[in-house]
Design an enzyme around this catalytic site. Sequence first.
Site, mmCIF file in Angstrom:
data_model
loop_
_atom_site.group_PDB
_atom_site.id
_atom_site.type_symbol
_atom_site.label_atom_id
_atom_site.label_comp_id
_atom_site.label_asym_id
_atom_site.label_seq_id
_atom_site.Cartn_x
_atom_site.Cartn_y
_atom_site.Cartn_z
ATOM 1 N N GLU A 105 8.619 32.150 39.796
ATOM 2 C CA GLU A 105 7.534 31.750 40.693
ATOM 3 C C GLU A 105 6.783 30.563 40.107
ATOM 4 O O GLU A 105 6.466 29.590 40.797
ATOM 5 C CB GLU A 105 6.583 32.930 40.891
ATOM 6 C CG GLU A 105 5.631 32.748 42.039
ATOM 7 C CD GLU A 105 6.022 33.580 43.239
ATOM 8 O OE1 GLU A 105 5.315 33.469 44.246
ATOM 9 O OE2 GLU A 105 7.002 34.321 43.185
ATOM 10 N N TYR A 133 1.927 37.408 28.772
ATOM 11 C CA TYR A 133 2.200 37.307 30.212
ATOM 12 C C TYR A 133 2.539 38.671 30.783
ATOM 13 O O TYR A 133 3.356 39.409 30.240
ATOM 14 C CB TYR A 133 3.340 36.327 30.463
ATOM 15 C CG TYR A 133 3.513 35.979 31.917
ATOM 16 C CD1 TYR A 133 2.442 35.501 32.665
ATOM 17 C CD2 TYR A 133 4.742 36.128 32.546
ATOM 18 C CE1 TYR A 133 2.595 35.183 34.002
ATOM 19 C CE2 TYR A 133 4.909 35.804 33.888
ATOM 20 C CZ TYR A 133 3.822 35.329 34.610
ATOM 21 O OH TYR A 133 3.968 35.027 35.928
ATOM 22 N N ASP A 152 7.809 32.096 34.721
ATOM 23 C CA ASP A 152 8.788 32.867 35.484
ATOM 24 C C ASP A 152 9.282 32.017 36.652
ATOM 25 O O ASP A 152 8.895 30.860 36.798
ATOM 26 C CB ASP A 152 8.192 34.202 35.969
ATOM 27 C CG ASP A 152 6.924 34.019 36.795
ATOM 28 O OD1 ASP A 152 6.631 32.867 37.199
ATOM 29 O OD2 ASP A 152 6.225 35.012 37.060
#
Length: 776
Positions: free
Chosen positions: A86, A307, A84
């Site tokens: 981040e 995830y 992602d």
Amino acid sequence: MTKNLVIVESPAKAKTIKKYLGKDFEVLASYGHVRDLLPKEGAVDPEHDFAMRYQVIDRNAKHVDAIAKALKKADALYLATDPDREGEAISWHLYELLKERKLLKDKEVGRVVFNEITKGAVRDAVAHPRELSLDLINAQQARRALDYLVGFNLSPLLWKKIRRGLSAGRVQSPALRMIVEREEEIERFQSREYWSLEADVSSKGQNFAAKLTQYAGDKLNQFSVEDGDTAHDWERNLLKAADGRLTVDKVEKKQRRRNPAAPFTTSTLQQEASRKLGYTAQRTMRTAQQLYEGIDLGGETVGLITYMRTDSVNLAQEAIGEIRDFIGQRYGSDNIPKEPRLFKTKAKNAQEAHEAIRPTGITHVPESIKGYLSKDQAKLYELIWKRTVACQMIHATIDTVGVNLVCGEGNVFRANGSTVVNPGFMAVYQESVDDKKDKEEEGKLLPPLLEGEKVDLLGIRPEQHFTEPPPRYTEASLVKTLEEHGIGRPSTYASIISTLQQREYVEMDKKRFIPTDVGRVVNKFLTQHFTNYVDYDFTAKLEDELDAISRGEAEWVPIMHRFWKPFHELVEDKEKSVQRKDVTQEELDEKCPKCGQPLSIRLGRRGRFIGCTAYPECDYTRNLGESADQAATEPEKVEGRTCPKCDSELIIRSGRYGKFIGCSSYPKCRYIEPLEKPADTGVECPECHKGSLLERRSRSGKTFYSCSRYPDCSYAVWSPPVAEACPKCHWPVLTIKTTKRRGTEKVCPRKECDFAEPAEEKDEEPTEDEQRKAAN
């Protein structure tokens, strides 16, 4: 020489991946972010296109050094952080640090992305690396810069205009607004009385109930009967008209279908774990992280779920095939729909790049691996597994029946019932709901009835009701509302909630949010003076722009300029034009009984109260919600005791945390003591070995544990004590400590000892689902 170096965020993830990749790979953890903005003003420079100044995070400097050392011996570097924004940012920051140290020359560098930590997925990802995505990095930089600029400009303003130590965030402020607005709506709500009438009926030896829906030819609504006298008059008239029997006028039979819920996203997982398991958003995400990173299943470490930060409801085609095969083997081929079920997300700003949260292997049945999981892990995994299986099963088929029963001319009672003909997916899983008023009464059976048939009337029950205000937000309903408005991202919900609690802007009562006095004042200031920036649509639009950056459809610097200029000008204007009293005081249409000046609601150290605007010349005060007459009542004296400091009378006073004993000479003498004796933990004081540790509250309202012999013994700890000796240093007491990163642990309270071991978290109160299940 090590051929390949792989970097992930956590040691647990590193351990799992290392087993999959073998001896040609060294896998190290960065332990989260490796650098962040300088923690002072000027770290983001709007004058130079928002140039950002970073520094290595102190606690992770040693991990960066270890990665740099290992890279010197490696030919290739694979950045395998989470899939992602981040994760992309963590990889980029590490890449930049290593480039500064001139360690990337002649090294192959690849970004590796996998949605599940399984052997096949990891090896395939390493075989097909890509470059770092500048679009994702820019989107994350823009988000970080926005949050920094809002925090570093609004927070000091709150310090000046309200009190020190406060903060405001770009996303937490709209969330606070939601909670305050709901509380104000509840306070404005005026309850209204209404009555319903139900008939208790019997046919063929089976009793059932029917509700009055029509009286004297008029169709009834909620407020057709508003008082008890009318209800009892109707009861007498109906009993007379029925003469002991009702007639079946109409029988309606229908069959309907119910489809399964979509597989979990981050938001729906947090909501359902809150409803069914009573878990907080943080507890849910911490446990999901453990399941994702890998569990040792008797010698084989496996990432059990995909995830867990996603807002997609898609499933991979191979996963759907595996699930359908499993359903056929376990539940029978008649429970598989002809076509695979496909779902479409309803969430605003959803990104469909990843899969929904699902088990990495559907054959890892919960009961078969339960012995390898902690209590929390087992419960959450079972929830994810059941939801995933159910989403690919056939619909549930439900027969419903509605019966109209006539009671004299123009009077009709209605009875409803239903039976589950084929449970379909409901045999595996049913979704819970928040605060549903009209819950379906599935399983409520009616006897076989024919039109024209007579049934026995056992009695008529008039029942009094009152309308109820909208419910306060739970964690589940708050997360759902944030998602519906497009505020925040899946990964931010848990931190939004924890920030509001840590800042003491909200409190929890029976698992529901209540704004504190400080929270109300902060919200009032922001909504009045920074209206745009706590507006739900404005916040969602900003999320849209950040998404556009991540897709490469927009440049981040122009978006930052459009945000910054009007925001900065507004901050500067409010700093000059708004006075502290404008924010912390609210004038009342009432005169001070002491001096005749106006009274106002003020914010004090212990919350809001009513005080005279002529302060300090006039010291009149009273509690919020207390009338002038109540305030004028003489306080209750503590008989037989005087103040140990000044020998004045002791009286019972009321404060933010309830009643306490205080000196009658306040404010000259500030002596106070608790009204009730502090709870005794039963744990012997480890320092003096004479007293025991008592649970007390500090002036700021925080709980701590100190020796009962205080002030002779001043030993105290902040966390609950346990009468167990430390295995490492043999100190007689351990404490139970919970942190976001490490969960709940038994920890030695001595600073010089670093002993810590996992502790089983206490379950919270059973949820409504659990209570119902236990009852059945």
